[in-house]
Design a protein around this motif. Structure first.
Motif, short mmCIF file in Angstrom:
data_model
loop_
_atom_site.label_atom_id
_atom_site.label_comp_id
_atom_site.label_asym_id
_atom_site.label_seq_id
_atom_site.Cartn_x
_atom_site.Cartn_y
_atom_site.Cartn_z
N PRO B 14 0.83 -1.22 0.00
CA PRO B 14 0.00 0.00 0.00
C PRO B 14 0.86 1.26 0.00
CG PRO B 14 -0.89 -1.59 1.53
CD PRO B 14 0.42 -2.14 1.07
N GLY B 15 0.49 2.21 -0.86
CA GLY B 15 1.23 3.46 -0.96
C GLY B 15 2.33 3.45 -2.00
N GLN B 16 2.70 2.27 -2.47
CA GLN B 16 3.73 2.19 -3.50
C GLN B 16 3.15 2.44 -4.88
OE1 GLN B 16 5.70 -1.67 -2.99
NE2 GLN B 16 7.38 -0.64 -1.92
N THR B 17 4.04 2.62 -5.84
CA THR B 17 3.64 2.81 -7.23
C THR B 17 3.64 1.47 -7.96
OG1 THR B 17 4.45 5.09 -7.32
CG2 THR B 17 4.24 3.90 -9.42
N ALA B 18 2.52 1.20 -8.62
CA ALA B 18 2.40 -0.03 -9.41
C ALA B 18 2.53 0.32 -10.88
CB ALA B 18 1.06 -0.70 -9.16
N THR B 68 7.61 -0.23 -28.41
CA THR B 68 6.61 -1.31 -28.44
C THR B 68 5.98 -1.58 -27.07
OG1 THR B 68 8.33 -2.96 -28.09
CG2 THR B 68 7.76 -2.44 -30.39
N MET B 69 6.18 -0.68 -26.11
CA MET B 69 5.64 -0.92 -24.78
C MET B 69 4.83 0.26 -24.26
SD MET B 69 7.51 -2.26 -21.33
CE MET B 69 7.78 -3.85 -22.08
N ALA B 70 3.63 -0.04 -23.78
CA ALA B 70 2.80 0.93 -23.08
C ALA B 70 2.78 0.55 -21.61
CB ALA B 70 1.38 0.92 -23.64
N THR B 71 2.68 1.57 -20.76
CA THR B 71 2.72 1.33 -19.32
C THR B 71 1.59 2.08 -18.63
OG1 THR B 71 5.14 1.08 -19.39
CG2 THR B 71 4.13 1.50 -17.24
N LEU B 72 0.92 1.37 -17.75
CA LEU B 72 -0.08 1.97 -16.86
C LEU B 72 0.58 2.11 -15.49
CD1 LEU B 72 -3.04 2.82 -16.16
CD2 LEU B 72 -3.41 0.41 -15.54
N THR B 73 0.54 3.31 -14.95
CA THR B 73 1.12 3.57 -13.64
C THR B 73 0.02 3.96 -12.67
OG1 THR B 73 3.21 4.29 -14.63
CG2 THR B 73 2.77 4.97 -12.35
N ILE B 74 0.03 3.32 -11.52
CA ILE B 74 -0.93 3.63 -10.46
C ILE B 74 -0.11 4.12 -9.27
CG2 ILE B 74 -2.82 2.76 -9.05
CD1 ILE B 74 -3.06 0.46 -11.16
N SER B 75 -0.20 5.40 -9.00
CA SER B 75 0.58 6.00 -7.92
C SER B 75 -0.15 5.85 -6.58
CB SER B 75 0.80 7.49 -8.20
OG SER B 75 1.43 7.68 -9.45
N GLY B 76 0.62 5.55 -5.55
CA GLY B 76 0.02 5.41 -4.23
C GLY B 76 -1.09 4.36 -4.23
#
Lengths: 119, 106
Positions: B14-18, B68-76
């Motif tokens: 919890p709280g980390q970036t995924a 060739t890469m897309a990234t989804l980032t979920i902060s916190g």
């Protein structure tokens, strides 16, 4: 309010046929492309096919797994899209969703309808 | 046929970036879209056209794409962000989804 409501799912024997409906409200269905997406239990999303908003020779397109067996159509007077499924196989068992592309792909989805192909 | 490849699972505290990746040969020319699906629910669009966030989606969600890469980032990331995440793109014949990534926050 934009809504998509699927219906028509059920139990069908292998080799049988079924026609799913996708009733739209809150927008004009013919203004958007309609896509069908399915999801087998515990599996990922699988794109099934689409119908573009405007008639053209490539208005419809299908995944290789359903080409020749599934057909997408639309009745503008009813603001409803359809997925006609024939020669059904056990591997077609899934929840089937309809979703639209108006500006961005798949901004609204229906709740899904379950199709079970089993003897 | 065209494929999009995602890692089956990502786990963070919890709280980390995924960060969830999606690789595909056509991504340099085609947009990536990201959907979140919680158990028993229909998918929800969280990122469109690689980097754009729909109205109503939390600012914690962001997207990027390179080569060739897309990234989804979920902060916190929080427990309520646990879900399956799918990338989607188009090819010459229609559309394709990635296999999905299960995000666990624990």
């Amino acid at each position: 309010e934009v809504q998509l409501v699927e219906s028509g799912g059920g139990l069908v024997q292998p080799g049988g046929s079924l026609k799913l409906s996708c009733a739209a409200s809150g927008f004009t269905l013919s203004d958007s492309a309609i896509h069908w997406v399915r999801q087998a239990s515990g599996r990922g999303l699988e794109w099934v096919g689409r119908m573009r908003s405007k008639p053209s020779k490539d208005a419809t397109a299908y995944a290789a797994s359903v080409t020749g067996r599934f057909t997408i159509s639309r009745d503008d007077s009813k603001n409803t899209a359809y997925l006609q499924m024939t020669s059904l196989k056990t591997e077609d068992t899934a929840v089937y969703y309809c979703t639209r592309v108006l500006v961005t792909p798949f901004d609204y989805w229906g709740q899904g309808t379950l199709v079970t192909v089993s003897s | 046929s065209y494929e999009l490849t995602q890692p089956p699972s990502v786990s963070v505290s919890p709280g980390q970036t995924a960060r969830i990746t999606c690789s595909g040969d056509a991504l340099p020319k085609k947009y990536a879209y990201w959907y979140r699906q919680k158990s028993g629910q229909a998918p929800v669009l969280v990122i469109y056209e690689d980097t754009e966030r729909p109205s109503g989606i939390s600012e914690k969600f962001s997207g990027s794409s390179s080569g060739t890469m897309a990234t989804l980032t979920i902060s916190g990331a929080q427990v309520q962000d646990e879900a399956d995440y799918y990338c989607y793109s188009t090819d010459s014949s229609g559309g394709v989804f990635g296999g999905g990534t299960k995000l666990t926050v624990l």
